[in-house]
Motif scaffolding. Structure first.
Motif, PDB file in Angstrom:
ATOM      1  N   ILE A  34      61.230  66.814  61.877  1.00  0.00           N
ATOM      2  CA  ILE A  34      61.992  65.815  62.434  1.00  0.00           C
ATOM      3  C   ILE A  34      61.314  64.558  62.256  1.00  0.00           C
ATOM      4  CG2 ILE A  34      63.281  64.926  64.513  1.00  0.00           C
ATOM      5  CD1 ILE A  34      62.981  67.991  65.806  1.00  0.00           C
ATOM      6  N   VAL A  35      62.045  63.634  61.714  1.00  0.00           N
ATOM      7  CA  VAL A  35      61.309  62.567  61.222  1.00  0.00           C
ATOM      8  C   VAL A  35      61.830  61.319  62.298  1.00  0.00           C
ATOM      9  CG1 VAL A  35      63.125  61.205  59.889  1.00  0.00           C
ATOM     10  CG2 VAL A  35      60.894  60.885  59.233  1.00  0.00           C
ATOM     11  N   GLN A  36      60.943  60.341  62.792  1.00  0.00           N
ATOM     12  CA  GLN A  36      61.092  59.534  63.864  1.00  0.00           C
ATOM     13  C   GLN A  36      60.577  58.245  63.283  1.00  0.00           C
ATOM     14  OE1 GLN A  36      59.105  60.234  67.275  1.00  0.00           O
ATOM     15  NE2 GLN A  36      57.160  61.325  66.163  1.00  0.00           N
ATOM     16  N   THR A  37      61.282  57.154  63.598  1.00  0.00           N
ATOM     17  CA  THR A  37      61.291  56.025  62.940  1.00  0.00           C
ATOM     18  C   THR A  37      61.712  54.659  63.737  1.00  0.00           C
ATOM     19  OG1 THR A  37      60.780  54.579  61.136  1.00  0.00           O
ATOM     20  CG2 THR A  37      62.812  55.965  61.209  1.00  0.00           C
ATOM     21  N   ALA A  38      61.155  53.530  63.677  1.00  0.00           N
ATOM     22  CA  ALA A  38      61.603  52.190  64.396  1.00  0.00           C
ATOM     23  C   ALA A  38      62.470  51.555  63.290  1.00  0.00           C
ATOM     24  CB  ALA A  38      60.472  51.555  64.989  1.00  0.00           C
ATOM     25  N   MET A  41      66.255  51.454  58.610  1.00  0.00           N
ATOM     26  CA  MET A  41      66.980  50.415  57.497  1.00  0.00           C
ATOM     27  C   MET A  41      67.972  51.223  56.681  1.00  0.00           C
ATOM     28  SD  MET A  41      63.773  48.375  56.128  1.00  0.00           S
ATOM     29  CE  MET A  41      62.781  49.779  55.686  1.00  0.00           C
ATOM     30  N   GLU A  42      69.072  50.683  56.201  1.00  0.00           N
ATOM     31  CA  GLU A  42      69.872  51.531  55.443  1.00  0.00           C
ATOM     32  C   GLU A  42      69.258  52.435  54.407  1.00  0.00           C
ATOM     33  OE1 GLU A  42      73.800  50.495  52.874  1.00  0.00           O
ATOM     34  OE2 GLU A  42      73.218  49.181  54.317  1.00  0.00           O
ATOM     35  N   GLY A  43      69.537  53.536  54.240  1.00  0.00           N
ATOM     36  CA  GLY A  43      69.006  54.474  53.124  1.00  0.00           C
ATOM     37  C   GLY A  43      67.916  55.374  53.607  1.00  0.00           C
ATOM     38  N   ILE A  44      67.171  54.869  54.743  1.00  0.00           N
ATOM     39  CA  ILE A  44      65.970  55.591  55.119  1.00  0.00           C
ATOM     40  C   ILE A  44      66.242  57.138  55.454  1.00  0.00           C
ATOM     41  CG2 ILE A  44      64.175  55.807  57.153  1.00  0.00           C
ATOM     42  CD1 ILE A  44      63.483  53.775  55.169  1.00  0.00           C
ATOM     43  N   LYS A  45      67.388  57.273  56.406  1.00  0.00           N
ATOM     44  CA  LYS A  45      68.021  58.700  56.815  1.00  0.00           C
ATOM     45  C   LYS A  45      67.968  59.177  55.641  1.00  0.00           C
ATOM     46  CE  LYS A  45      70.787  61.279  59.834  1.00  0.00           C
ATOM     47  NZ  LYS A  45      71.956  61.218  60.471  1.00  0.00           N
ATOM     48  N   GLU A  46      68.761  58.986  54.638  1.00  0.00           N
ATOM     49  CA  GLU A  46      69.128  59.621  53.275  1.00  0.00           C
ATOM     50  C   GLU A  46      67.806  60.192  52.522  1.00  0.00           C
ATOM     51  OE1 GLU A  46      70.637  57.021  54.225  1.00  0.00           O
ATOM     52  OE2 GLU A  46      72.798  57.880  54.826  1.00  0.00           O
ATOM     53  N   MET A  47      66.788  59.323  52.339  1.00  0.00           N
ATOM     54  CA  MET A  47      65.593  59.443  51.868  1.00  0.00           C
ATOM     55  C   MET A  47      65.067  60.598  52.761  1.00  0.00           C
ATOM     56  SD  MET A  47      64.190  55.654  50.460  1.00  0.00           S
ATOM     57  CE  MET A  47      62.552  56.059  51.314  1.00  0.00           C
ATOM     58  N   ALA A  48      64.872  60.376  53.728  1.00  0.00           N
ATOM     59  CA  ALA A  48      64.231  61.502  54.640  1.00  0.00           C
ATOM     60  C   ALA A  48      64.843  62.683  54.563  1.00  0.00           C
ATOM     61  CB  ALA A  48      64.021  61.106  56.153  1.00  0.00           C
ATOM     62  N   ILE A  49      66.207  62.996  54.514  1.00  0.00           N
ATOM     63  CA  ILE A  49      66.685  64.116  54.414  1.00  0.00           C
ATOM     64  C   ILE A  49      66.432  64.797  52.863  1.00  0.00           C
ATOM     65  CG2 ILE A  49      69.017  65.461  54.344  1.00  0.00           C
ATOM     66  CD1 ILE A  49      67.778  64.645  57.094  1.00  0.00           C
ATOM     67  N   LYS A  50      66.565  64.016  51.915  1.00  0.00           N
ATOM     68  CA  LYS A  50      66.358  64.114  50.629  1.00  0.00           C
ATOM     69  C   LYS A  50      65.008  64.664  50.321  1.00  0.00           C
ATOM     70  CE  LYS A  50      66.881  62.574  45.863  1.00  0.00           C
ATOM     71  NZ  LYS A  50      67.307  61.583  45.021  1.00  0.00           N
TER      72      LYS A  50
END
Length: 75
Positions: A34-38, A41-50
């Motif tokens: 589970i990634v957690q971040t402050a 930014m747009e695209g970070i979630k997609e990068m993390a899932i990828k």
């Protein structure tokens, strides 16, 4: 083998969470990450899932959301 879940921060001092997750996935494809971040930014979630993260939450963490995510992956 005895790790049940990983809480991964995106921005860490030595290695970013995306790179760390990719390295973890080479060793263990099944442990939930589970990634957690402050830095939502747009695209970070997609990068993390990828990269292999199982889920994504933003800071500040709300206890009920965090425990809900953990309970979702820990049986």
């Amino acid at each position: 083998d005895d790790i049940s879940l990983i809480l991964m921060d995106i921005q860490m001092p030595v290695m970013d969470g995306i790179t760390a997750t990719k390295k973890i996935r080479k060793i263990n494809r099944y442990v939930p990450v589970i990634v957690q971040t402050a830095y939502a930014m747009e695209g970070i979630k997609e990068m993390a899932i990828k990269a292999g993260c199982s889920d994504f939450i933003t800071k500040p963490l709300k206890p009920e959301i965090l425990t809900g995510k953990i309970n979702q992956y820990i049986h």
